[in-house]
Scaffold this motif. Structure first.
Motif, PDB file in Angstrom:
ATOM      1  N   GLY A  60       1.212   1.321   7.663  1.00 21.88           N
ATOM      2  CA  GLY A  60       0.303   0.553   6.828  1.00 21.88           C
ATOM      3  C   GLY A  60       0.769   0.516   5.388  1.00 21.88           C
ATOM      4  N   VAL A  61       1.292   1.645   4.894  1.00 25.00           N
ATOM      5  CA  VAL A  61       1.821   1.696   3.527  1.00 25.00           C
ATOM      6  C   VAL A  61       3.016   0.767   3.394  1.00 25.00           C
ATOM      7  CG1 VAL A  61       2.953   3.169   1.815  1.00 25.00           C
ATOM      8  CG2 VAL A  61       0.959   4.019   3.080  1.00 25.00           C
ATOM      9  N   ARG A  62       3.895   0.807   4.398  1.00 23.18           N
ATOM     10  CA  ARG A  62       5.081  -0.071   4.359  1.00 23.18           C
ATOM     11  C   ARG A  62       4.665  -1.542   4.371  1.00 23.18           C
ATOM     12  NH1 ARG A  62       7.043   3.935   8.306  1.00 23.18           N
ATOM     13  NH2 ARG A  62       8.421   5.387   7.180  1.00 23.18           N
ATOM     14  N   ALA A  63       3.616  -1.865   5.122  1.00 21.47           N
ATOM     15  CA  ALA A  63       3.134  -3.255   5.157  1.00 21.47           C
ATOM     16  C   ALA A  63       2.568  -3.662   3.799  1.00 21.47           C
ATOM     17  CB  ALA A  63       2.080  -3.407   6.252  1.00 21.47           C
ATOM     18  N   ASP A  64       1.828  -2.765   3.159  1.00 17.65           N
ATOM     19  CA  ASP A  64       1.287  -3.061   1.827  1.00 17.65           C
ATOM     20  C   ASP A  64       2.408  -3.269   0.825  1.00 17.65           C
ATOM     21  OD1 ASP A  64      -1.295  -2.910   2.715  1.00 17.65           O
ATOM     22  OD2 ASP A  64      -1.697  -0.910   1.917  1.00 17.65           O
ATOM     23  N   ALA A  65       3.424  -2.424   0.916  1.00 20.08           N
ATOM     24  CA  ALA A  65       4.558  -2.560   0.000  1.00 20.08           C
ATOM     25  C   ALA A  65       5.276  -3.878   0.225  1.00 20.08           C
ATOM     26  CB  ALA A  65       5.526  -1.387   0.184  1.00 20.08           C
ATOM     27  N   SER A  66       5.415  -4.275   1.485  1.00 16.23           N
ATOM     28  CA  SER A  66       6.095  -5.530   1.812  1.00 16.23           C
ATOM     29  C   SER A  66       5.350  -6.732   1.240  1.00 16.23           C
ATOM     30  CB  SER A  66       6.222  -5.661   3.334  1.00 16.23           C
ATOM     31  OG  SER A  66       6.820  -6.879   3.688  1.00 16.23           O
ATOM     32  N   SER A  67       4.015  -6.638   1.171  1.00 18.64           N
ATOM     33  CA  SER A  67       3.217  -7.761   0.661  1.00 18.64           C
ATOM     34  C   SER A  67       3.444  -8.003  -0.829  1.00 18.64           C
ATOM     35  CB  SER A  67       1.734  -7.500   0.915  1.00 18.64           C
ATOM     36  OG  SER A  67       1.252  -6.472   0.068  1.00 18.64           O
ATOM     37  N   LEU A  68       4.031  -7.020  -1.531  1.00 17.79           N
ATOM     38  CA  LEU A  68       4.267  -7.150  -2.968  1.00 17.79           C
ATOM     39  C   LEU A  68       5.599  -7.828  -3.273  1.00 17.79           C
ATOM     40  CD1 LEU A  68       3.054  -3.591  -4.052  1.00 17.79           C
ATOM     41  CD2 LEU A  68       1.863  -5.762  -4.436  1.00 17.79           C
ATOM     42  N   GLY A  69       6.383  -8.122  -2.258  1.00 18.60           N
ATOM     43  CA  GLY A  69       7.676  -8.751  -2.479  1.00 18.60           C
ATOM     44  C   GLY A  69       8.756  -7.721  -2.787  1.00 18.60           C
ATOM     45  N   GLU A  70       9.920  -8.207  -3.141  1.00 15.51           N
ATOM     46  CA  GLU A  70      11.056  -7.346  -3.477  1.00 15.51           C
ATOM     47  C   GLU A  70      11.686  -7.846  -4.775  1.00 15.51           C
ATOM     48  OE1 GLU A  70      13.716  -7.540  -0.157  1.00 15.51           O
ATOM     49  OE2 GLU A  70      12.385  -6.411   1.186  1.00 15.51           O
ATOM     50  N   PRO A  71      12.117  -6.920  -5.604  1.00 18.15           N
ATOM     51  CA  PRO A  71      11.982  -5.464  -5.505  1.00 18.15           C
ATOM     52  C   PRO A  71      10.604  -5.003  -5.945  1.00 18.15           C
ATOM     53  CG  PRO A  71      13.163  -6.033  -7.510  1.00 18.15           C
ATOM     54  CD  PRO A  71      12.909  -7.336  -6.799  1.00 18.15           C
TER      55      PRO A  71
ATOM     56  N   ASP B 275      14.877  -2.834  -1.144  1.00 13.48           N
ATOM     57  CA  ASP B 275      14.565  -3.282   0.217  1.00 13.48           C
ATOM     58  C   ASP B 275      13.841  -2.138   0.936  1.00 13.48           C
ATOM     59  OD1 ASP B 275      16.495  -1.591   1.849  1.00 13.48           O
ATOM     60  OD2 ASP B 275      17.918  -2.623   0.542  1.00 13.48           O
ATOM     61  N   PRO B 276      13.218  -2.428   2.082  1.00 10.45           N
ATOM     62  CA  PRO B 276      12.380  -1.432   2.754  1.00 10.45           C
ATOM     63  C   PRO B 276      13.086  -0.119   3.084  1.00 10.45           C
ATOM     64  CG  PRO B 276      11.964  -3.612   3.666  1.00 10.45           C
ATOM     65  CD  PRO B 276      13.134  -3.762   2.736  1.00 10.45           C
ATOM     66  N   SER B 277      14.404  -0.147   3.250  1.00 13.03           N
ATOM     67  CA  SER B 277      15.123   1.077   3.612  1.00 13.03           C
ATOM     68  C   SER B 277      15.063   2.138   2.513  1.00 13.03           C
ATOM     69  CB  SER B 277      16.588   0.754   3.933  1.00 13.03           C
ATOM     70  OG  SER B 277      17.279   0.330   2.760  1.00 13.03           O
ATOM     71  N   GLU B 278      14.746   1.715   1.292  1.00 11.77           N
ATOM     72  CA  GLU B 278      14.714   2.660   0.166  1.00 11.77           C
ATOM     73  C   GLU B 278      13.316   3.202  -0.131  1.00 11.77           C
ATOM     74  OE1 GLU B 278      18.344   0.442  -2.299  1.00 11.77           O
ATOM     75  OE2 GLU B 278      16.279   0.297  -3.008  1.00 11.77           O
ATOM     76  N   LEU B 279      12.298   2.677   0.558  1.00 12.34           N
ATOM     77  CA  LEU B 279      10.918   3.007   0.205  1.00 12.34           C
ATOM     78  C   LEU B 279      10.582   4.471   0.475  1.00 12.34           C
ATOM     79  CD1 LEU B 279       8.145   2.003  -0.781  1.00 12.34           C
ATOM     80  CD2 LEU B 279       7.587   1.493   1.608  1.00 12.34           C
ATOM     81  N   ASP B 280      10.965   5.002   1.633  1.00 13.33           N
ATOM     82  CA  ASP B 280      10.571   6.367   1.982  1.00 13.33           C
ATOM     83  C   ASP B 280      11.076   7.372   0.953  1.00 13.33           C
ATOM     84  OD1 ASP B 280       9.878   4.889   4.236  1.00 13.33           O
ATOM     85  OD2 ASP B 280      10.372   6.520   5.618  1.00 13.33           O
TER      86      ASP B 280
END
Length: 363
Positions: free
Chosen positions: A175-186, A205-210
């Motif tokens: 769910g956190v990753r989905a919320d982050a994705s909704s904000l665009g990149e970077p 990109d998503p690979s760096e989020l964790d």
């Protein structure tokens, strides 16, 4: 007239301990000794209040060895409250000495346990005047989540964000990753209650989020993920009005990035290449006025007192406020003093402005 006694308070328990110490070094070198009697008080990383030597060079900003307050065996004994303002020190051998009556405290503290309203509440309880922000504006601006809510409610644009707790990250990572994705990149990932860019990461990109979240959670159990606003990084210094006077804003400055991704800790304090503090910024007159007006609006929205540095992004679609800092860096290379120097005020005059504003408020 007897010189007012000013306690310069610095160090502290936060991750910004060394920056606070370096800031105090600059203040101790520049404060007007003809006008004030200065008492340097340091707080160790363990939260011990000690009487420091009045040797400003001891706390110079050195990228190879950042300054810090160490336990020298002394213990500051704060006034007992009521009408008492007598400061005492217990020496390492047990002797107790009076240091005289305190007129005002200048808390040069960054981060938690200093810039978040806790120290301000302590001095309010003892009825000791202090410079800078009060309990409410300090606490609000220390917590970027609530600061954004207050600014948004006051009609000040802020970058889109989501707030994530450590508990939610553990229970609902997708769910956190989905919320982050909704904000665009970077996006930027930052602790909610830290400063000096400690624990901040830019996520491409998503690979760096964790990894970015883990770095931020090392500083705080509440973290913000923010959309990256593309634009110029502009900052303005704000001072509370004196007497019945209006709040004042300096000429704006700019953080100019060349090879650095963002204005991180190394770029701010360790002399890293790729970032330059420029003041005044090269801006059209209309932009200068808009930045000053919005800086004052943001300061007043959080109930600002004393001073603040207001950070903006100047994007194609206008201004966004990134954050307010109620005790901005005060080292000679910091933006806050540079902006006031560019606006016609000297470094010693700026320190006197903070102290005198606090004394006038107390009177």
């Amino acid at each position: 007239m007897e010189q007012p006694a000013v306690v310069v308070l610095f160090g502290g328990r936060s991750s910004e301990h060394s920056i606070s110490s370096a800031t105090a070094g600059g203040v101790l070198r520049a404060i007007n000794r003809d006008r004030y009697r200065v008492i340097p008080v340091g707080i160790t990383r363990d939260g011990v209040f000690v009487l420091e030597d009045d040797a400003p060079g001891k706390f110079a900003l050195d990228a190879t060895k950042l300054p810090e307050v160490v336990d020298n065996g002394t213990r500051i004994m704060w006034p007992e409250g009521g009408s008492d303002r007598t400061l005492r020190v217990r020496r390492a051998d047990g002797r107790v000495e009076e240091l005289g009556s305190v007129d005002v405290v200048l808390p040069i503290l960054h981060g938690l346990h200093g810039e978040d309203g806790t120290v301000q509440g302590f001095f309010d309880t003892l009825a000791i005047p202090y410079a800078g922000g009060g309990v409410l504006d300090s606490a609000l601006c220390m917590d970027k989540h609530f600061m954004k809510i207050v600014l948004q409610a006051s009609g000040v644009r802020v970058s889109p964000w989501v707030t994530v707790t450590r508990a939610r990250w553990a229970a609902d990572p997708e769910g956190v990753r989905a919320d982050a994705s909704s904000l665009g990149e970077p996006v930027f990932v930052k602790p909610a209650r830290a400063g000096s860019s400690v624990g901040v990461s830019k996520v491409h990109d998503p690979s760096e989020l964790d990894a970015a979240l883990e770095a931020a959670f090392a500083e705080d159990d509440k973290v913000l993920i923010e959309s990256a606003i593309i634009g110029r990084e502009i900052e303005v210094a704000v001072l509370e009005g004196r007497g019945d006077g209006a709040t004042r804003a300096s000429l704006p400055g700019e953080i100019v990035l060349t090879t650095r991704e963002f204005y991180d800790f190394e770029g701010k304090y360790l002399g890293g290449d790729g970032a330059e503090v420029v003041c005044p910024a090269d801006l059209a007159d209309d932009d200068v006025r808009a930045i000053q007006e919005l800086g004052i609006q943001a300061f007043e929205a959080v109930g600002g007192r004393g001073l603040a540095r207001v950070d903006f992004f100047l994007a194609e679609d206008g201004l966004y406020v990134n954050e307010l800092n109620t005790m901005p860096g005060f080292t000679p290379i910091s933006m806050f003093p540079k902006c006031w120097l560019a606006s016609g005020m000297t470094y010693p005059e700026l320190i006197s402005e903070l102290v005198d504003t606090a004394l006038e408020r107390a009177a």
